[in-house]
Each structure stands twice: as C-alpha cells, then as structure tokens.
Design a protein around this motif. Structure first.
Motif, PDB file in Angstrom:
ATOM      1  N   VAL A 304       0.739  -1.170   0.212  1.00  0.00           N
ATOM      2  CA  VAL A 304       0.007   0.023  -0.076  1.00  0.00           C
ATOM      3  C   VAL A 304       0.721   1.191   0.044  1.00  0.00           C
ATOM      4  CG1 VAL A 304      -1.864   1.229   1.293  1.00  0.00           C
ATOM      5  CG2 VAL A 304      -1.735  -1.348   1.391  1.00  0.00           C
ATOM      6  N   GLU A 305       0.569   2.174  -1.112  1.00  0.00           N
ATOM      7  CA  GLU A 305       1.504   3.403  -1.101  1.00  0.00           C
ATOM      8  C   GLU A 305       0.787   4.659  -0.599  1.00  0.00           C
ATOM      9  OE1 GLU A 305       2.033   3.660  -5.291  1.00  0.00           O
ATOM     10  OE2 GLU A 305       3.523   2.167  -5.312  1.00  0.00           O
ATOM     11  N   HIS A 306       0.075   4.329   0.406  1.00  0.00           N
ATOM     12  CA  HIS A 306      -0.703   5.703   1.046  1.00  0.00           C
ATOM     13  C   HIS A 306      -0.090   6.015   2.334  1.00  0.00           C
ATOM     14  CE1 HIS A 306      -3.332   5.891  -2.376  1.00  0.00           C
ATOM     15  NE2 HIS A 306      -3.615   4.492  -2.260  1.00  0.00           N
ATOM     16  N   TRP A 307      -0.742   7.184   2.677  1.00  0.00           N
ATOM     17  CA  TRP A 307      -0.097   7.927   3.843  1.00  0.00           C
ATOM     18  C   TRP A 307      -0.069   7.137   4.984  1.00  0.00           C
ATOM     19  CZ3 TRP A 307      -3.975   9.341   7.456  1.00  0.00           C
ATOM     20  CH2 TRP A 307      -3.454  10.351   8.532  1.00  0.00           C
ATOM     21  N   ALA A 308      -1.477   6.595   5.184  1.00  0.00           N
ATOM     22  CA  ALA A 308      -1.999   6.096   6.454  1.00  0.00           C
ATOM     23  C   ALA A 308      -1.119   4.551   6.726  1.00  0.00           C
ATOM     24  CB  ALA A 308      -3.302   5.451   6.400  1.00  0.00           C
ATOM     25  N   ASN A 309      -0.737   4.083   5.577  1.00  0.00           N
ATOM     26  CA  ASN A 309       0.365   3.003   5.705  1.00  0.00           C
ATOM     27  C   ASN A 309       1.797   3.218   6.309  1.00  0.00           C
ATOM     28  OD1 ASN A 309       1.137   0.086   5.426  1.00  0.00           O
ATOM     29  ND2 ASN A 309       2.195   0.694   3.476  1.00  0.00           N
ATOM     30  N   ALA A 310       2.084   4.483   5.877  1.00  0.00           N
ATOM     31  CA  ALA A 310       3.418   4.892   6.281  1.00  0.00           C
ATOM     32  C   ALA A 310       3.239   5.435   7.897  1.00  0.00           C
ATOM     33  CB  ALA A 310       3.901   6.248   5.595  1.00  0.00           C
ATOM     34  N   LEU A 311       2.019   5.983   8.306  1.00  0.00           N
ATOM     35  CA  LEU A 311       1.934   6.425   9.660  1.00  0.00           C
ATOM     36  C   LEU A 311       1.615   5.451  10.452  1.00  0.00           C
ATOM     37  CD1 LEU A 311       0.743   9.026  11.336  1.00  0.00           C
ATOM     38  CD2 LEU A 311      -1.470   8.205  10.939  1.00  0.00           C
ATOM     39  N   ASN A 312       0.986   4.129  10.103  1.00  0.00           N
ATOM     40  CA  ASN A 312       1.039   3.161  10.802  1.00  0.00           C
ATOM     41  C   ASN A 312       1.974   2.188  10.852  1.00  0.00           C
ATOM     42  OD1 ASN A 312      -1.549   4.174  12.190  1.00  0.00           O
ATOM     43  ND2 ASN A 312      -2.608   3.891   9.934  1.00  0.00           N
ATOM     44  N   GLY A 313       2.615   2.026   9.965  1.00  0.00           N
ATOM     45  CA  GLY A 313       3.516   0.878   9.333  1.00  0.00           C
ATOM     46  C   GLY A 313       4.638   1.073  10.289  1.00  0.00           C
TER      47      GLY A 313
END
Length: 420
Positions: A304-313
């Motif tokens: 997943v290339e979206h903001w939430a994935n970086a925020l939580n991952g």
C-alpha cells in the motif's frame, strides 16, 4: 541518556521512518537511533504536495512530521541529504554514499517509492514534471501559476489519484488541462467503471479534457521547451508542460542487492515481509510503500502506497524491532481532495474481485458512500462528502459477514447495525 550498546538504523527519511524513530523512543528504547534520508528536508508528510501545499493553502513548515528541534531533543541522529549505497548483512553494517560505515543491531528499510518515468522521446525537456518531493511541488506550483496567468496548457499522463489531484489544482489556477489515460475511465483499476465515471464527470464539469484509451508516445519541443504531446492513436495535444503521473515504483534496489526476498512486480512488487514487518532477514524490517505483507483479510500480499500505511506501519515495525508481538493487518485507507469533493477509501477491491457496487446516498449531490461487494461481503467502501463513517465501514470489511445490499444502500439504517 543514550545507551550505545544497541544501534537501530532507519533508512528512509519520510513519514514511516520518522514515526518509527518516534515510537522507538516512546517505547523506551535507549540505544542509538540513526535516521538516514536522501532529502535535505526534515521528514515531512507527502499528501499536501498534491493538495493544500500545491494549491498555496498550506505553508511549507505545516506538514513536517516533527519540529526540526525534536530530533536532537530525542537523541535521534539525523543524516539528511545522504544516500545508502550498500547493506552488508554479514557484517550488519550500512555504507553511506560518502563511504561511512554504520553498524546496526536492527535495521528498518523505509525507502518509499519513486515516480515511474515516461519512456518516450522528449522527457528531457524542461517542462516535463514528476511529483514526489517538496522541490517537485514547489516547481509545479510555479508552473501552474504561470500557466493560469497565460492560459497555458498542462497535459497529464495518467488519471490516478496524483493525476486527478494535480488536474484539480491546475484548474484552480486557471490552466488548461488535458489528461491522457490508457484506461476507459479515471481510476479504473482502483474503482472500476461505476465510480471512475463519477470522477470523469466531476473533472469535466470543471473544464478538464480527457483522452481515454491512449498513452503518450512523444513529447514534442523546441529550444528545450515543450510544445505538444503525441499519443499512440495519432492525436497531438498542445502543451506547455507535461506531468508524468503513471504510478510509483517501490525503491527496493538496496534490498535486492542485499539478497532480501522481493515480491514479483506482477503481484505488486515490494519487499516480502511477515505480519511483524520482518523481511527474510530477521534483523531487517521494512515499512511503508515498500513493505508487502500477506494480508489475512484479502488473502494476498498487499503493498500500500498511501499516507496511512506509512503513519501506522513505521510504528508497527519499530515495536517489532523491539521484540514485541506485532500483527500488522490494518485495513488499507487513503483520502483525496478534488475541488469541492473530499473522500476517504477503506479496503481493497481491484478489478475482478467484486461482483456488485452498492451506493448509499446521492451520487448526483456528491454525498454518498460506495461499497464494493463480493458474494455479499464488503471488500471496500468509499465515503464522498460524508464523514465519520470510516470506523463502521472498516468494521464491515473486517467482519467478512454477508450484508443485505438493500439495508446497506438505505441511509436510514445505521451502518454500525450491519456489523455482526
């Protein structure tokens, strides 16, 4: 007080890397934390680059992950504007572009993605753009201002989220916009024809021209400047500038050179990780755009290339690096803003995975929730100008329960009541 007995190194100075560093300290890690980023800017969030910042509505210092002073205050060692050339898994070191070797006990890869390039003649011209970094957005904002003032033309290759958000921004500046897209509708691979048409209508209402079923074959220029863009069906569109918005590729070259297990591009690409975001090397984790865990809800590896994935991952990987029991199986989520339409999307429903689309609300008024179903089970939901429904939408997806489509479409039936 930093305990130098352990060193955790994070490669990638974006949101995932910065949130991982924050989490390590919040969870009580007292060893060295070294954050390496190839941009000179302190870590920042990327969504404003195609939204508020590009529109001139957000200041540059408003979307940093932390205040610059925060890193020193929390003993985070920053190496900005620095590349990593090599990971030596045997010696457990990384080699920086300047030749410096840094030893690690645990390593996190959060190197993100980079825009895919157009492989056609003319891409060396000054008016060809990509959008990934602050410098790109700065340049593009100047271009859109000039195009709007001079009634200039922007051609956008690709009608994905970035392409459409830039199209909306360009129209707000007054630029003429043509979007060339090889699919039959915007976002066709993500939303299918039903909702793709919704976005086509939205943008046409604001003056955007679409050229579907085609792709660019050449950018024509003179004296280093763009004059036109040609497509494979023989059309030629006037252009002063061209934006390549044809997707992004995970930056996995370091991982590949280090011999870590990768996922084939046909399956989405990225670095193969388990639900604790561990790679095939137990001392190396990956998070954000490059991580491809096998998602238990959807039965496939999902990058997943979206903001939430970086925020939580990033935080999930940090906890796993500390030895905590982590299961990273969040429902994918992203958001977009285009003109007067704001939306949130949860789930995953690629073309061919669903057999029904249910609309709750009014498409004409642009206030609705769309649901993608397979055999009565909700795979994904997108709320458009309807708010505070992400939690029940994601609960429906997680439940995997069969839902009555009529009840799902009825705004008088609370969504929460449909969750078993």
């Amino acid at each position: 007080m930093v305990d130098a007995d352990q060193t955790f190194v994070i490669i990638g100075g974006g949101l995932a890397g910065a949130k991982a560093a924050e989490t390590l300290r919040a969870e009580g890690f007292t060893g060295r934390v070294i954050l390496i980023g190839d941009e000179r800017d302190h870590p920042y969030e990327r969504p404003p680059l195609s939204k508020g910042y590009l529109l001139g509505k957000a200041e540059r210092d408003s979307f940093g992950v932390h205040e610059p002073a925060w890193y020193a205050q929390h003993d985070i060692e920053l190496h900005l504007g620095q590349t990593v050339d090599l990971i030596d898994r045997t010696a457990r070191t990384v080699r920086l572009g300047d030749g410096t070797a840094i030893a690690y006990d645990k390593l996190l890869l959060a190197t993100g993605a980079e825009p895919r390039r157009l492989d056609i003649p003319g891409t060396q011209l000054a008016g060809v753009h990509h959008l990934r970094r602050i410098a790109h957005s700065d340049r593009l904002r100047q271009v859109l201002t000039s195009l709007g003032r001079e009634n200039g033309h922007l051609v956008i290759a690709g009608a994905g989220w970035i392409g459409l958000e830039v199209a909306a921004a360009a129209r707000s500046y007054g630029a003429e916009v043509t979007v060339v897209h090889r699919g039959p509708a915007p976002l066709h691979s993500v939303l299918g024809p039903e909702l793709g048409q919704f976005f086509a209508d939205l943008h046409r209402e604001h003056g955007v021209r679409f050229h579907f079923g085609a792709q660019l074959t050449e950018i024509v220029g003179q004296d280093g400047m763009v004059l036109a863009a040609r497509t494979d069906d023989g059309e030629e569109h006037p252009a002063h500038d061209v934006l390549a918005a044809i997707g992004a590729a995970p930056r996995t070259s370091l991982a590949e050179a280090a011999g870590l297990e990768l996922v084939d591009r046909s399956e989405g690409g990225g670095i193969a990780v388990d639900l604790g975001l561990r790679t095939s090397d137990p001392d190396i984790h990956a998070a954000g755009d490059i991580a491809a865990p096998h998602h238990p809800l959807f039965g496939t590896r999902l990058r997943v290339e979206h903001w939430a994935n970086a925020l939580n991952g990033g935080p999930a990987a940090a906890r796993a690096m500390l030895g905590q029991d982590v299961t990273y199986d969040r429902v994918p989520y992203f958001f977009s803003d285009q003109y007067d339409v704001g939306l949130e999307y949860s789930g995953w429903a690629p073309a061919g995975s669903y057999d029904q689309v249910v609309i709750r609300g009014d498409l004409g008024k642009r206030e609705f929730i769309a649901f993608w179903l397979s055999e009565g089970r909700v795979l994904a939901g997108m709320n458009v100008n309807v708010w505070d429904v992400t939690e029940p939408v994601q609960a429906l997806i997680r439940s995997r329960a069969r839902v009555d489509p009529d009840a799902l479409a009825d705004p008088s039936v609370p969504l929460a009541s449909l969750v078993p």
